[in-house]
Design an enzyme around this catalytic site. Structure first.
Site, PDB file in Angstrom:
ATOM      1  CB  CYS A   2      31.166  47.373  39.901  1.00 10.18           C
ATOM      2  SG  CYS A   2      29.589  46.832  39.029  1.00 10.18           S
ATOM      3  NE  ARG A  27      35.392  47.727  43.016  1.00 12.87           N
ATOM      4  CZ  ARG A  27      35.789  48.240  44.428  1.00 12.87           C
ATOM      5  NH1 ARG A  27      36.315  48.418  45.790  1.00 12.87           N
ATOM      6  NH2 ARG A  27      34.133  48.952  45.218  1.00 12.87           N
ATOM      7  CD1 TRP A  74      29.143  41.633  42.475  1.00 15.77           C
ATOM      8  CD2 TRP A  74      27.061  42.847  42.783  1.00 15.77           C
ATOM      9  NE1 TRP A  74      27.744  40.498  43.817  1.00 15.77           N
ATOM     10  CE2 TRP A  74      27.128  41.862  43.662  1.00 15.77           C
ATOM     11  CE3 TRP A  74      26.587  43.991  43.048  1.00 15.77           C
ATOM     12  CZ2 TRP A  74      26.098  41.849  44.367  1.00 15.77           C
ATOM     13  CZ3 TRP A  74      25.725  44.107  43.362  1.00 15.77           C
ATOM     14  CH2 TRP A  74      24.921  42.721  44.705  1.00 15.77           C
ATOM     15  CG  ASN A 100      31.374  50.859  41.579  1.00 17.85           C
ATOM     16  OD1 ASN A 100      30.503  50.262  41.436  1.00 17.85           O
ATOM     17  ND2 ASN A 100      32.574  51.728  42.159  1.00 17.85           N
ATOM     18  N   GLY A 101      28.337  52.041  40.539  1.00 18.15           N
ATOM     19  CA  GLY A 101      27.049  52.846  41.566  1.00 18.15           C
ATOM     20  C   GLY A 101      26.053  52.122  40.678  1.00 18.15           C
ATOM     21  CD  GLU A 480      33.490  36.222  60.403  1.00 11.52           C
ATOM     22  OE1 GLU A 480      32.322  36.427  60.636  1.00 11.52           O
ATOM     23  OE2 GLU A 480      34.721  36.103  59.824  1.00 11.52           O
ATOM     24  CE  LYS A 484      33.827  34.415  56.781  1.00 15.15           C
ATOM     25  NZ  LYS A 484      33.834  36.003  57.063  1.00 15.15           N
ATOM     26  CD  GLU A 487      31.168  35.345  53.451  1.00 17.23           C
ATOM     27  OE1 GLU A 487      31.120  35.985  53.071  1.00 17.23           O
ATOM     28  OE2 GLU A 487      32.207  35.416  54.467  1.00 17.23           O
ATOM     29  CG  HIS A 503      15.071  30.169  74.872  1.00 16.68           C
ATOM     30  ND1 HIS A 503      13.422  29.575  75.879  1.00 16.68           N
ATOM     31  CD2 HIS A 503      15.709  30.088  75.833  1.00 16.68           C
ATOM     32  CE1 HIS A 503      14.453  29.641  77.035  1.00 16.68           C
ATOM     33  NE2 HIS A 503      15.282  29.641  76.853  1.00 16.68           N
ATOM     34  CE  LYS A 602      37.738  41.782  51.026  1.00 16.72           C
ATOM     35  NZ  LYS A 602      37.357  40.393  51.906  1.00 16.72           N
TER      36      LYS A 602
HETATM   37  C1  F6R Z   1      31.748  38.491  54.854  1.00 14.48           C
HETATM   38  C2  F6R Z   1      32.324  39.721  54.416  1.00 14.48           C
HETATM   39  C3  F6R Z   1      31.238  40.525  54.781  1.00 14.48           C
HETATM   40  C4  F6R Z   1      31.848  42.348  55.155  1.00 14.48           C
HETATM   41  C5  F6R Z   1      30.874  43.233  55.153  1.00 14.48           C
HETATM   42  C6  F6R Z   1      31.394  44.270  55.793  1.00 14.48           C
HETATM   43  O1  F6R Z   1      33.243  37.299  54.476  1.00 14.48           O
HETATM   44  O2  F6R Z   1      33.380  40.545  54.078  1.00 14.48           O
HETATM   45  O3  F6R Z   1      30.300  40.292  55.332  1.00 14.48           O
HETATM   46  O4  F6R Z   1      32.603  42.002  56.463  1.00 14.48           O
HETATM   47  O5  F6R Z   1      30.618  43.267  53.774  1.00 14.48           O
HETATM   48  O6  F6R Z   1      32.210  44.902  54.474  1.00 14.48           O
HETATM   49  P1  F6R Z   1      33.193  45.762  55.014  1.00 14.48           P
HETATM   50  O7  F6R Z   1      33.838  44.818  55.986  1.00 14.48           O
HETATM   51  O8  F6R Z   1      34.557  46.623  54.255  1.00 14.48           O
HETATM   52  O9  F6R Z   1      32.620  46.975  55.270  1.00 14.48           O
END
Ligand code: F6R
Length: 607
Positions: A2, A27, A74, A100-101, A480, A484, A487, A503, A602
């Site tokens: 949010c 957000r 969100w 937000n929260g 990673e 990527k 997601e 395994h 994010k």
């Molecule tokens: C994946 C991604 C998330 C963040 C995670 C931590 O692409 O962006 O997995 O890495 O939510 O976020 P931060 O780094 O903001 O604590």
């Protein structure tokens, strides 16, 4: 999770609020809304979907209002509907709240409100408006403070009242809230990005603070009504860095930002003469650093994979035990830490609630806690007694890219700095750091594979599953890469250490289950080659990330993506690049919304 924006000043509020929402869309993007105080009216518009849906609804709306709040959602409590979109109104429709929260005790409060109030949504947030209504007797700040005394949970809050055309009340507990200072005008937002076009002078609200924002200033008090003197910080990001700059998506732009921002992460921090790095923000003397007997790296998601790379580097160079903890697990498992433990919290946003809660727990247990953070002035940056900014600039695509490489770079610098106090010689330090200075150029070379990777994605986008393999420091790189891909393309993908595949997961492999193998020239090259042979024997296609000039790789891989050679310890900085591009082009092939993948936001400020 949010985003809130607000504006009070002498300009038309609506365009500023809409522009602010667009900046905060990363957000949350389920629904959005705006409330404007206009004459003696409170006007509201809300819409399900992206900000552009709200903007379309408001098209042609003329509003002279110079005061308003807005929200992009969100969803946590209550489905994605217009009724659940913010801002919420009280019964008389004179108070509007953007929140937000999460209000944890909202059910109890709701049941006490229901006999007297008309609640119109299923959200936890709406109860705030009715609580404020109950306590409002002409002073909005006092009413908000009295309402907040009843709630348990987290909030970043913006509140306006129809009869108060020169006032926005903001409050914070656990969810970020920033006030931007203009000339007789003030901007409010969940993070500084919406205000960059207007001002760089900001103040960050702290937990338990409430501020009255009027056209003539900001007055901050605690929930107990004690005055607070706030400092003003200068944000170094400029507005252009928060734009797409001709790229089709923020993600692609941020992938291509990496050579430049990696330079920012290492600039001024490398001392070639001494063969060491200087990250002064650690705020520890050399003796204090020597006395540390354990390092714990706490992070979530992509940041936790950067942390895993940090673990390999620290263990190799520093000779002390290092653990990586996913923040959401750390706080619930009674971790063994003490005053000789150094805890690094690693976070792009600096607002991830799990990471924040974990460092509070670490501090409670006496650990030395430091941050490795991107967003200047963010909560984690402020709640740690030092640390380092990664200087990746604004990262607006939901999927993290440039923050990852800069986190890795900073962790590597720390490993060299600590290592030089232990077993790393000046010569070794110098060798690693000299090569580190070449990495921006090598990332640029890796980016030249963009077209080749697009073509591979065109051939490979119709598989439903992928396995990513890596060994040593390239195992977290594989993780990673798999994250990527899943997601942003929604293709199932998982990562395994090359040697672990036999395994269990090898059972999955077939001609319909391709493997992406990180197979660069390092000490584990032959081992990885054997693992790739095992894959091929099961009929699975192999896409290899390989070192330029490696002639053997064509014998075992169906597709090869080239990266330049570098020091083994620095490989993750280069090897990650093609995996980011691979995920990007796969998502494009499948018509996905790359910058706004479904279900994600994010900045994850809920548990
Ligand atoms: C994946 C991604 C998330 C963040 C995670 C931590 O692409 O962006 O997995 O890495 O939510 O976020 P931060 O780094 O903001 O604590």
């Amino acid at each position: 999770m949010c985003g809130i924006v607000g504006y009070i000043g002498n300009k038309q509020a609506l365009p500023i609020l809409l522009q602010g929402l667009r900046r905060l869309e990363y957000r949350g993007y389920d629904s959005a809304g705006v409330a404007l105080v206009e004459g003696n009216q409170l006007r509201r518009e809300r819409s399900v979907g992206r900000i552009e849906e709200l903007a379309a609804k408001l098209k042609g709306t003329e509003s002279a209002s110079t005061l308003g709040i807005a929200h992009t959602r969100w969803a946590t409590h209550g489905g994605v509907t217009e009724e659940n979109a913010h801002p919420h109104f009280d019964c008389k429709e004179v108070i509007a709240v953007a929140h937000n929260g999460i209000i944890e005790n909202y059910k109890e409060i709701r049941s006490t409100l229901v006999p007297k109030h008309t609640l119109r949504s299923q959200t936890d947030s709406e109860i705030l408006t009715h609580l404020i209504e109950e306590h409002y007797h002409g002073n909005l700040r006092k009413a908000v403070a009295a309402a907040l005394a009843h709630v348990r949970g987290t909030y970043g809050l913006a509140v306006v009242h129809r009869d108060q055309p020169d006032l926005i009340i903001v409050a914070r507990m656990g969810s970020p809230l920033v006030i931007g200072m203009g000339d007789a005008e003030y901007y409010i937002a969940s993070d500084p990005s919406p205000m960059l076009a207007h001002t760089k002078r900001v103040t960050f609200l702290d937990d338990g603070e409430i501020a009255e924002v009027t056209r003539s200033g900001v007055h901050t008090v605690t929930l107990m009504d004690e005055d607070v003197n706030k400092c003003i910080s200068e944000i170094e990001w400029d507005d252009a860095t928060a734009q797409k700059q001709g790229y089709e998506h923020f993600m692609l732009k941020e992938i291509f930002d990496q050579p430049a921002v990696l330079k920012d992460a290492i600039r001024g921090r490398i001392d070639l003469e001494e063969g060491t790095a200087h990250l002064g923000g650690i705020n520890l003397t050399d003796d204090q650093m020597r006395s540390i007997d354990r390092i714990v790296l706490i992070a979530c998601g992509t940041a936790s994979y950067a942390a895993m790379i940090g673990k390999y580097a620290f263990e190799r160079l520093v000779d002390i035990p290092v653990e990586v903890d996913v923040a959401s697990e750390f706080r619930y498992r009674d971790p063994v830490i003490n005053e000789r433990t150094l805890v690094f919290a690693i976070s792009q946003s600096g607002e991830t609630l799990d990471t924040l809660a974990a460092i509070r727990e670490a501090r409670r247990k006496g650990a030395i806690v430091r941050g490795i953070v991107n967003v200047v002035g963010s909560t984690i940056a402020r709640e740690t007694e030092g640390g380092t900014y990664i200087h990746a600039g604004p990262e607006l695509a939901v999927a993290s890219t440039k923050a990852f490489t800069n986190m890795v770079a900073v962790l590597l610098l720390y490993a060299v700095q600590f290592g030089r106090l232990k077993r790393v010689t000046p010569t070794t330090g110098r060798r690693i750091l000299t090569e580190m200075l070449e990495i921006p150029k090598k990332i640029s070379i890796a980016l030249e594979q963009n077209d080749a990777i697009r073509q591979i994605a065109q051939q490979y986008s119709n598989y439903s599953n992928y396995l990513f393999l890596g060994r040593g420091m390239n195992y977290p790189v594989a993780m990673e890469g798999a994250l990527k891909l899943k997601e942003i393309s929604y293709i199932h993908s998982e990562a395994y250490p090359g040697g672990e595949m036999k395994h269990g997961p090898i059972a999955l492999l077939s001609s319909t289950f391709p493997v992406v193998a990180i197979h660069t020239k390092n000490a584990l090259y032959d081992k990885m080659e054997s693992n790739i042979e095992e894959v091929r024997a099961r009929g699975a296609k192999v896409i290899a990330i390989a070192t330029q000039g490696d002639d053997r790789v064509h014998e075992i891989a169906d597709e090869v993506i080239w990266v330049p050679a570098t020091e083994a310890i620095l490989e993750p900085l280069v090897n990650t690049i093609p995996l980011q591009l691979f995920a990007y082009h796969m998502a494009i092939q499948l018509g996905r919304d790359v910058d706004r993948p479904r279900n994600l936001a994010k900045s994850v400020t809920v548990e």
